[in-house]
Motif scaffolding. Structure first.
Motif, short mmCIF file in Angstrom:
data_model
loop_
_atom_site.label_atom_id
_atom_site.label_comp_id
_atom_site.label_asym_id
_atom_site.label_seq_id
_atom_site.Cartn_x
_atom_site.Cartn_y
_atom_site.Cartn_z
N GLY A 13 -2.90 -8.00 3.02
CA GLY A 13 -1.84 -8.72 3.11
C GLY A 13 -1.98 -9.77 4.02
N ALA A 70 -4.35 -10.66 -2.86
CA ALA A 70 -3.66 -10.02 -3.93
C ALA A 70 -4.18 -9.04 -4.88
N LEU A 73 -4.85 -5.72 -2.84
CA LEU A 73 -3.29 -5.03 -3.00
C LEU A 73 -2.92 -4.51 -4.14
N VAL A 74 -3.16 -5.10 -5.45
CA VAL A 74 -2.93 -4.69 -6.54
C VAL A 74 -3.72 -3.34 -6.94
N GLN A 77 -2.79 -0.27 -5.03
CA GLN A 77 -1.36 0.21 -5.44
C GLN A 77 -1.71 0.95 -6.73
N ARG A 84 4.13 0.37 -3.40
CA ARG A 84 4.51 -0.81 -4.14
C ARG A 84 5.84 -1.14 -3.61
N TRP A 86 6.11 -2.04 -0.48
CA TRP A 86 5.78 -3.00 0.46
C TRP A 86 5.54 -4.40 -0.08
N TRP A 87 5.81 -4.51 -1.58
CA TRP A 87 5.65 -5.97 -2.16
C TRP A 87 7.22 -6.54 -1.84
N GLN A 88 8.11 -5.78 -1.62
CA GLN A 88 9.33 -6.24 -1.07
C GLN A 88 9.36 -7.03 0.13
N LEU A 90 5.99 -8.30 1.30
CA LEU A 90 4.95 -9.71 0.97
C LEU A 90 5.63 -10.58 0.23
N ALA A 91 6.30 -10.23 -0.78
CA ALA A 91 7.04 -11.41 -1.73
C ALA A 91 7.88 -12.44 -1.12
#
Length: 162
Positions: A13, A70, A73-74, A77, A84, A86-88, A90-91
């Protein structure tokens, strides 16, 4: 073993978030005005003096590292090792990195003295980046507290004073 996996996710990340502004900056290239001689250009801030091609090489390297972060992380996931939500976090940080990288290029671009690009970046880009970072911080704290709330408390041993 699980703690070690979380460490790699944290590194992935961090590489993703830190690689995006460098990739954006390096791949955009210097965008000086073509109407004036180099000595007549007005800069908000002077650009870094780097050998030819180094900026692009740094941008490509950062893009590859961010992409690798990335992908890790995908994949994590999909295996269930990375929540998922945590994408809130990272994005918004990735979006802020795009703004910082592009904004730095605008601030460093040489132009005419009446160029307002740098001022617009500071006026609008700065608060937007701060808002994205604060959102990510708040959401990250919220997710961390939710995880701690779901974790069972250790049972007191017999004879303890707690």
């Amino acid at each position: 073993m699980r703690t070690q996996a979380h460490g790699w996710l944290l590194v992935a990340g961090g590489v993703l978030v830190s690689g995006v502004p460098v990739a954006t900056w390096g791949l955009m290239g210097q965008d000086d005005a073509q109407v004036l001689q180099q000595s007549q250009l007005d800069h908000g801030y002077r650009p870094l003096t780097l050998p030819a091609g180094l900026e692009t090489a740094l941008g490509i390297g950062a893009l590859l590292l961010a992409g690798a972060g990335a992908v890790l992380l995908v994949r994590a996931q999909r295996r269930g090792a990375f929540d998922r939500r945590w994408w809130q976090v990272l994005a918004p940080l990735v979006a802020a990195g795009l703004i910082v990288g592009a904004g730095w290029r605008v601030v460093n671009a040489g132009g005419t003295p009446d160029n307002i690009g740098a001022g617009l970046v500071v006026l609008f880009g700065g608060p937007f980046v701060v808002a994205l970072a604060l959102w990510a911080l708040g959401r990250g704290v919220s997710l961390a507290l939710q995880r701690d709330a779901r974790r069972p408390e250790p049972r007191a041993t017999q004879g303890s004073l707690s």
